[in-house]
Design an enzyme around this catalytic site. Structure first.
Site, PDB file in Angstrom:
ATOM      1  N   PRO A  24       0.827  -1.206   0.000  1.00  6.76           N
ATOM      2  CA  PRO A  24       0.000   0.000   0.000  1.00  6.76           C
ATOM      3  C   PRO A  24       0.865   1.261   0.000  1.00  6.76           C
ATOM      4  O   PRO A  24       1.830   1.346   0.762  1.00  6.76           O
ATOM      5  CB  PRO A  24      -0.798  -0.120   1.299  1.00  6.76           C
ATOM      6  CG  PRO A  24      -0.065  -1.116   2.147  1.00  6.76           C
ATOM      7  CD  PRO A  24       0.644  -2.027   1.214  1.00  6.76           C
ATOM      8  N   CYS A  26       0.100   5.448  -0.092  1.00  7.12           N
ATOM      9  CA  CYS A  26      -0.808   6.594  -0.162  1.00  7.12           C
ATOM     10  C   CYS A  26      -0.446   7.478  -1.350  1.00  7.12           C
ATOM     11  O   CYS A  26       0.728   7.817  -1.526  1.00  7.12           O
ATOM     12  CB  CYS A  26      -0.696   7.439   1.100  1.00  7.12           C
ATOM     13  SG  CYS A  26      -1.429   6.680   2.536  1.00  7.12           S
ATOM     14  N   GLN A 102      -5.906  -1.916   1.676  1.00 10.99           N
ATOM     15  CA  GLN A 102      -5.482  -1.785   3.065  1.00 10.99           C
ATOM     16  C   GLN A 102      -6.515  -0.939   3.811  1.00 10.99           C
ATOM     17  O   GLN A 102      -6.621   0.268   3.566  1.00 10.99           O
ATOM     18  CB  GLN A 102      -4.106  -1.122   3.161  1.00 10.99           C
ATOM     19  CG  GLN A 102      -3.575  -1.117   4.594  1.00 10.99           C
ATOM     20  CD  GLN A 102      -2.250  -0.413   4.742  1.00 10.99           C
ATOM     21  OE1 GLN A 102      -2.098   0.728   4.293  1.00 10.99           O
ATOM     22  NE2 GLN A 102      -1.278  -1.054   5.372  1.00 10.99           N
ATOM     23  N   TYR A 185      -0.175   3.683  13.364  1.00 14.06           N
ATOM     24  CA  TYR A 185      -1.601   4.015  13.214  1.00 14.06           C
ATOM     25  C   TYR A 185      -2.409   3.227  14.257  1.00 14.06           C
ATOM     26  O   TYR A 185      -1.843   2.467  15.047  1.00 14.06           O
ATOM     27  CB  TYR A 185      -2.050   3.784  11.770  1.00 14.06           C
ATOM     28  CG  TYR A 185      -1.285   4.709  10.831  1.00 14.06           C
ATOM     29  CD1 TYR A 185      -1.400   6.088  10.967  1.00 14.06           C
ATOM     30  CD2 TYR A 185      -0.399   4.219   9.879  1.00 14.06           C
ATOM     31  CE1 TYR A 185      -0.672   6.952  10.164  1.00 14.06           C
ATOM     32  CE2 TYR A 185       0.334   5.077   9.062  1.00 14.06           C
ATOM     33  CZ  TYR A 185       0.194   6.453   9.208  1.00 14.06           C
ATOM     34  OH  TYR A 185       0.913   7.308   8.430  1.00 14.06           O
ATOM     35  N   ARG A 233      -0.914  -6.088   8.157  1.00 10.84           N
ATOM     36  CA  ARG A 233       0.423  -5.487   8.148  1.00 10.84           C
ATOM     37  C   ARG A 233       0.785  -5.118   9.576  1.00 10.84           C
ATOM     38  O   ARG A 233       0.001  -4.461  10.280  1.00 10.84           O
ATOM     39  CB  ARG A 233       0.456  -4.247   7.247  1.00 10.84           C
ATOM     40  CG  ARG A 233       1.812  -3.552   7.276  1.00 10.84           C
ATOM     41  CD  ARG A 233       2.020  -2.537   6.179  1.00 10.84           C
ATOM     42  NE  ARG A 233       2.809  -3.123   5.092  1.00 10.84           N
ATOM     43  CZ  ARG A 233       3.517  -2.417   4.212  1.00 10.84           C
ATOM     44  NH1 ARG A 233       3.502  -1.104   4.255  1.00 10.84           N
ATOM     45  NH2 ARG A 233       4.217  -3.006   3.272  1.00 10.84           N
ATOM     46  N   GLY A 326       7.857  -1.466  -3.173  1.00  9.48           N
ATOM     47  CA  GLY A 326       7.143  -0.196  -3.167  1.00  9.48           C
ATOM     48  C   GLY A 326       7.729   0.834  -4.100  1.00  9.48           C
ATOM     49  O   GLY A 326       7.344   0.938  -5.277  1.00  9.48           O
ATOM     50  N   ARG A 327       8.709   1.582  -3.598  1.00 11.12           N
ATOM     51  CA  ARG A 327       9.215   2.705  -4.397  1.00 11.12           C
ATOM     52  C   ARG A 327       9.824   2.270  -5.719  1.00 11.12           C
ATOM     53  O   ARG A 327       9.701   2.988  -6.717  1.00 11.12           O
ATOM     54  CB  ARG A 327      10.206   3.512  -3.544  1.00 11.12           C
ATOM     55  CG  ARG A 327       9.491   4.326  -2.460  1.00 11.12           C
ATOM     56  CD  ARG A 327      10.443   4.785  -1.395  1.00 11.12           C
ATOM     57  NE  ARG A 327      10.939   3.660  -0.618  1.00 11.12           N
ATOM     58  CZ  ARG A 327      11.858   3.755   0.330  1.00 11.12           C
ATOM     59  NH1 ARG A 327      12.388   4.926   0.616  1.00 11.12           N
ATOM     60  NH2 ARG A 327      12.251   2.687   1.006  1.00 11.12           N
TER      61      ARG A 327
HETATM   62  C1  LIG Z   1       4.518   7.231  -1.287  1.00 10.05           C
HETATM   63  C2  LIG Z   1       4.418   6.183  -0.210  1.00 10.05           C
HETATM   64  C3  LIG Z   1       3.206   5.986   0.441  1.00 10.05           C
HETATM   65  C4  LIG Z   1       3.083   4.980   1.410  1.00 10.05           C
HETATM   66  N1  LIG Z   1       1.848   4.718   1.969  1.00 10.05           N
HETATM   67  C5  LIG Z   1       1.683   3.631   2.750  1.00 10.05           C
HETATM   68  C6  LIG Z   1       0.389   3.197   3.117  1.00 10.05           C
HETATM   69  O1  LIG Z   1      -0.626   3.727   2.685  1.00 10.05           O
HETATM   70  N2  LIG Z   1       0.297   2.131   3.952  1.00 10.05           N
HETATM   71  C7  LIG Z   1       1.398   1.447   4.397  1.00 10.05           C
HETATM   72  O2  LIG Z   1       1.256   0.494   5.153  1.00 10.05           O
HETATM   73  N3  LIG Z   1       2.633   1.821   4.004  1.00 10.05           N
HETATM   74  C8  LIG Z   1       2.796   2.864   3.171  1.00 10.05           C
HETATM   75  N4  LIG Z   1       4.040   3.169   2.695  1.00 10.05           N
HETATM   76  C9  LIG Z   1       5.174   2.257   2.993  1.00 10.05           C
HETATM   77  C10 LIG Z   1       5.312   1.223   1.861  1.00 10.05           C
HETATM   78  O3  LIG Z   1       4.202   0.361   1.803  1.00 10.05           O
HETATM   79  C11 LIG Z   1       6.588   0.373   2.046  1.00 10.05           C
HETATM   80  O4  LIG Z   1       6.448  -0.375   3.218  1.00 10.05           O
HETATM   81  C12 LIG Z   1       7.837   1.248   2.123  1.00 10.05           C
HETATM   82  O5  LIG Z   1       7.853   2.189   1.061  1.00 10.05           O
HETATM   83  C13 LIG Z   1       9.106   0.400   2.067  1.00 10.05           C
HETATM   84  O6  LIG Z   1       9.179  -0.342   0.878  1.00 10.05           O
HETATM   85  P1  LIG Z   1      10.080   0.151  -0.387  1.00 10.05           P
HETATM   86  O7  LIG Z   1      11.470   0.354   0.119  1.00 10.05           O
HETATM   87  O8  LIG Z   1       9.968  -0.999  -1.360  1.00 10.05           O
HETATM   88  O9  LIG Z   1       9.474   1.407  -0.910  1.00 10.05           O
HETATM   89  C14 LIG Z   1       4.197   4.190   1.752  1.00 10.05           C
HETATM   90  C15 LIG Z   1       5.423   4.430   1.126  1.00 10.05           C
HETATM   91  C16 LIG Z   1       5.529   5.387   0.142  1.00 10.05           C
HETATM   92  C17 LIG Z   1       6.856   5.550  -0.561  1.00 10.05           C
END
Ligand SMILES: Cc1cc2nc3c(=O)[nH]c(=O)nc-3n(C[C@H](O)[C@H](O)[C@H](O)COP(=O)(O)O)c2cc1C
Length: 359
Positions: A24, A26, A102, A185, A233, A326-327
């Protein structure tokens, strides 16, 4: 060469085509401020699906208006939101991806400026469109407004809101539901001794701190039936001595298994700032591995998993059952196709329109 990433995984009645999932994230793109998705969401989730992800978990979606992190978050507390999410789910399905959502309540970290689009940061004032936040106790997250402690009636409202949103998620066509129990949260706030100072049956022992999460799991499961996978999560640790520890999270995971949860998505932190988080490639993978062993549940690993062989190794060696990217998926929504090429998996879901690029 192993193809562990591309071995389908079955959770209850759902088979998911591969083990590269989108966590997820945002988008803060609800410019109408009513929780209803915008055209951006259709394009964003559609492109992730076309890129070959196995499952996509739609960003934190508020189960009540006051459960949103910011006014530009998605919501799923009414039928208009449900009806606007349905075509996004349909589009992702047309590209072969499973769709999750989520469901979230931001608790004491609600009512903040979104990451972009407004001037300022931290808590929103009422004049800026902010609202009163709630939490397990009156202790604020450092730098944010203090919440009101939920009473029994308030807890009941939260449980019922998760159930109602879960019902609408089923109606919108989602394949799986993830409950947000991480990142400071509301559900994590109850789990963690940093934020939960209650003296009733929802505070104190780990069992008591887990009660709200387990009640929501039971109530949501009763609503969605036996076929649909339910994920949670969790923050695998608060990274602080007085905070939630990974062995406690393993125990919570074992209880969640007894209550019918199907997979744990293991992240970390978010409930206290600053915290000494050792950020680096795959830094949360050991937490996913530990919780997998302690709980007996499949886990997802997330956090700086950016390279195809890194991802393949995590799954192939059993450190986790799926990876959430994610990113890197924001940088390149075709990451799964790239990973398939890297590990020489030639049955990747390349759209026929793009096939010539892969010959
Ligand atoms: C733009 C953005 C928004 C995010 N929003 C959420 C979210 O809505 N819910 C959540 O559990 N984690 C959120 N995260 C965390 C990601 O789900 C993920 O756990 C985190 O980016 C680490 O993974 P990565 O290194 O592959 O990006 C967000 C991360 C980013 C970059």
């Amino acid at each position: 060469m192993t193809h562990a990433l591309f071995t389908p995984i079955t959770l209850r009645s759902l088979e998911i085509r591969n083990r590269i999932w989108v966590p997820p994230m945002c988008q803060y793109s609800v410019d109408t401020l009513d929780g209803v998705p915008a055209p951006w969401h259709l394009m964003h989730y559609g492109s992730l699906a076309r890129g070959g992800a196995g499952a996509i978990i739609v960003e934190a979606t508020g189960v009540v208006p006051e459960g949103r992190i910011s006014p530009t978050d998605l919501g799923l507390w009414n039928d208009a939101q449900r009806d606007a999410l349905a075509p996004i789910v349909d589009l992702a399905h047309s590209q072969g991806a499973a769709m999750g959502i989520q469901l979230a309540h931001a608790g004491r970290k609600a009512s903040t400026h979104p990451e972009w689009g407004t001037e300022g940061s931290g808590s929103l004032t009422p004049e800026e469109g902010g609202w009163e936040t709630v939490g397990p106790s009156e202790t604020p997250f450092p730098g944010l407004a203090a919440p009101r402690a939920l009473d029994a009636a308030g807890i009941d409202v939260v449980v019922r809101a998760f159930v109602a949103s879960a019902r609408r998620a089923v109606e919108a066509g989602f394949d799986l539901i993830e409950l947000h129990g991480a990142h400071g949260y509301l559900l994590h706030e109850f789990l963690s001794p940093l934020s939960n100072h209650r003296e009733d049956e929802y505070g104190g022992s780990l069992e008591n701190r887990s009660r709200l999460l387990l009640e929501i799991v039971d109530a949501v499961r009763a609503e969605i039936g036996d076929g649909m996978p339910l994920l949670v999560r969790l923050s695998g640790t608060d990274w602080l001595e007085d905070g939630l520890r990974v062995d406690e999270v393993g125990q919570v995971g074992a209880w969640l298994k007894e209550h019918g949860v199907d997979l744990l998505d293991i992240s970390s932190g978010g409930n206290q700032s600053p915290a000494p988080i050792p950020v680096g490639p795959g830094y949360q993978v050991p937490l996913a591995t530990a919780v997998r062993a302690a709980s007996g549940l499949p886990t997802g690993a997330v956090g700086m998993i950016d390279e195809p062989f890194q991802a393949e190794q995590i799954v192939a060696t059993g450190l986790a059952d799926v990876v959430l990217v994610g990113r890197e998926m924001l940088r390149d929504p075709n990451f799964p196709l790239r990973a398939a090429h890297a590990v020489r998996y030639d049955a990747a879901p390349i759209p026929p329109q793009y096939a010539r690029a892969h010959r």
